[in-house]
Design a protein around this motif. Structure first.
Motif, PDB file in Angstrom:
ATOM      1  N   HIS A   1       0.976   2.326 -13.302  1.00  0.00           N
ATOM      2  CA  HIS A   1       2.072   1.477 -13.767  1.00  0.00           C
ATOM      3  C   HIS A   1       2.507   1.860 -15.175  1.00  0.00           C
ATOM      4  CE1 HIS A   1       4.622  -2.017 -14.268  1.00  0.00           C
ATOM      5  NE2 HIS A   1       3.965  -2.322 -15.382  1.00  0.00           N
ATOM      6  N   GLU A   2       1.547   2.104 -16.035  1.00  0.00           N
ATOM      7  CA  GLU A   2       1.857   2.355 -17.435  1.00  0.00           C
ATOM      8  C   GLU A   2       2.380   3.768 -17.678  1.00  0.00           C
ATOM      9  OE1 GLU A   2      -1.862   1.349 -19.189  1.00  0.00           O
ATOM     10  OE2 GLU A   2      -1.525  -0.820 -19.018  1.00  0.00           O
ATOM     11  N   GLU A   3       1.892   4.736 -16.892  1.00  0.00           N
ATOM     12  CA  GLU A   3       2.277   6.125 -17.115  1.00  0.00           C
ATOM     13  C   GLU A   3       3.296   6.631 -16.100  1.00  0.00           C
ATOM     14  OE1 GLU A   3      -1.260   8.457 -17.119  1.00  0.00           O
ATOM     15  OE2 GLU A   3      -2.174   7.372 -18.802  1.00  0.00           O
ATOM     16  N   GLY A   4       3.520   5.868 -15.046  1.00  0.00           N
ATOM     17  CA  GLY A   4       4.389   6.313 -13.963  1.00  0.00           C
ATOM     18  C   GLY A   4       3.574   6.995 -12.882  1.00  0.00           C
TER      19      GLY A   4
ATOM     20  N   GLU B   1       0.819  -1.212   0.000  1.00  0.00           N
ATOM     21  CA  GLU B   1       0.000   0.000   0.000  1.00  0.00           C
ATOM     22  C   GLU B   1       0.856   1.266   0.000  1.00  0.00           C
ATOM     23  OE1 GLU B   1       0.488  -1.210   4.359  1.00  0.00           O
ATOM     24  OE2 GLU B   1       0.210  -2.205   2.408  1.00  0.00           O
ATOM     25  N   HIS B   2       2.138   1.143   0.365  1.00  0.00           N
ATOM     26  CA  HIS B   2       3.062   2.280   0.362  1.00  0.00           C
ATOM     27  C   HIS B   2       3.734   2.493  -0.993  1.00  0.00           C
ATOM     28  CE1 HIS B   2       3.115   3.145   4.726  1.00  0.00           C
ATOM     29  NE2 HIS B   2       2.930   1.842   4.873  1.00  0.00           N
ATOM     30  N   LEU B   3       3.529   1.589  -1.934  1.00  0.00           N
ATOM     31  CA  LEU B   3       4.194   1.690  -3.233  1.00  0.00           C
ATOM     32  C   LEU B   3       3.340   2.476  -4.210  1.00  0.00           C
ATOM     33  CD1 LEU B   3       5.480  -1.969  -3.750  1.00  0.00           C
ATOM     34  CD2 LEU B   3       6.587  -0.087  -2.516  1.00  0.00           C
ATOM     35  N   GLU B   4       3.945   3.421  -4.879  1.00  0.00           N
ATOM     36  CA  GLU B   4       3.214   4.125  -5.926  1.00  0.00           C
ATOM     37  C   GLU B   4       2.851   3.174  -7.069  1.00  0.00           C
ATOM     38  OE1 GLU B   4       4.070   8.463  -6.728  1.00  0.00           O
ATOM     39  OE2 GLU B   4       6.041   7.808  -6.009  1.00  0.00           O
ATOM     40  N   ASP B   5       3.699   2.197  -7.298  1.00  0.00           N
ATOM     41  CA  ASP B   5       3.456   1.244  -8.382  1.00  0.00           C
ATOM     42  C   ASP B   5       3.556  -0.190  -7.841  1.00  0.00           C
ATOM     43  OD1 ASP B   5       3.219  -0.172 -10.714  1.00  0.00           O
ATOM     44  OD2 ASP B   5       4.977   0.697 -11.697  1.00  0.00           O
ATOM     45  N   PRO B   6       2.509  -0.686  -7.188  1.00  0.00           N
ATOM     46  CA  PRO B   6       2.568  -2.046  -6.644  1.00  0.00           C
ATOM     47  C   PRO B   6       2.684  -3.113  -7.721  1.00  0.00           C
ATOM     48  CG  PRO B   6       0.355  -1.118  -6.396  1.00  0.00           C
ATOM     49  CD  PRO B   6       1.240   0.000  -6.834  1.00  0.00           C
TER      50      PRO B   6
END
Length: 265
Positions: free
Chosen positions: A135-138, A86-91
């Motif tokens: 994930h795809e766009e950052g 949950e702390h990851l911008e991109d899990p």
């Protein structure tokens, strides 16, 4: 927690825990853990002054869940991500990296807060579409949105102070919950990611919140086919299969939805 003792039985051999901070997961004596974090212990103490009196896990390797380049492909028996995803911008990147570093049959232990039982209860659940877009766009495009949501619904910052709080938190890269899930919505996310990115994981164990003061659900993933997975001790996992879900694990989605429905009542 009893369920943690049950599900950490899957962890054997050589592995890592990412982002343990002051709460490293207790593991079986046959599990040897190295600790990975984006900050040194000294940097952690600076960023989290509220943990000044807490003992912190040693940091053996500098890295993060989205970039575990210090570890070769197929080199680890397990990865622990306990209250980390949950702390990851991109899990999604994190799950893909976990798959890369694990041996066939390797285990991922995921502990996650149930949105209904934590300070996230006022926030909206993260949609699959949002996670795929990040994930795809950052994550940069939606980063401020996440911090603003946190400021409003968790930190309860006054309207006139929101901009300053958000800018300061972003500048410090303060770790927040970027995403919120319930057990059923997390499994929906996992199934979607597995299909879209051909993620070679199968869910082999699940435990919802089990008591009034239990705020987490736990998901255990195995790399490769479930029928080929055995505990590193050589013992088959049939006993765990019965203990965790009270029966065969062929219908994990139904089990998760039953647990989630029960919590809503």
């Amino acid at each position: 927690m009893d369920k943690r003792r049950r599900l950490t039985a899957w962890l054997r051999g050589e592995g890592i825990e990412v982002g343990a901070l002051n709460l490293p997961l207790g593991v079986h004596r046959d599990a040897r853990v190295r600790y990975v974090d984006r900050l040194t212990v000294g940097q952690q103490r600076s960023q989290y002054p509220e943990l000044a009196e807490e003992k912190l896990a040693p940091v053996d390797v500098i890295g993060n869940a989205e970039d575990l380049h210090a570890f070769a492909d197929g080199s680890l028996d397990f990865v622990i991500a306990n209250h980390l995803l949950e702390h990851l911008e991109d899990p999604i990147a994190g799950l893909l990296e976990f798959e890369r570093v694990l041996k066939n049959g390797g285990i991922v232990y995921l502990g996650l807060p149930d949105q209904r039982r934590t300070f996230d209860r006022e926030r909206e659940l993260t949609s699959i579409e949002h996670l795929l877009r990040d994930h795809e766009e950052g994550g940069l495009a939606s980063r401020r949105e996440h911090y603003l949501d946190w400021a409003k619904h968790v930190a309860h910052v006054q309207p006139g102070e929101l901009d300053g709080y958000v800018e300061s938190s972003m500048s410090d890269e303060y770790s927040i919950h970027f995403h919120c899930w319930r057990p059923d919505t997390f499994l929906d996310f996992f199934v979607a990611v597995r299909q879209k990115f051909e993620l070679d994981f199968e869910m082999v164990a699940f435990a919802p919140p089990e008591t009034d003061d239990d705020f987490e659900f736990i998901v255990v993933l195995a790399k490769g086919r479930f029928d080929g997975v055995r505990l590193p001790s050589g013992k088959p996992h049939s006993r765990l299969r019965q203990v965790v879900l009270g029966g065969p694990l062929g219908r994990p989605l139904r089990a998760v939805r039953r647990a989630s429905t029960k919590l809503r009542k």
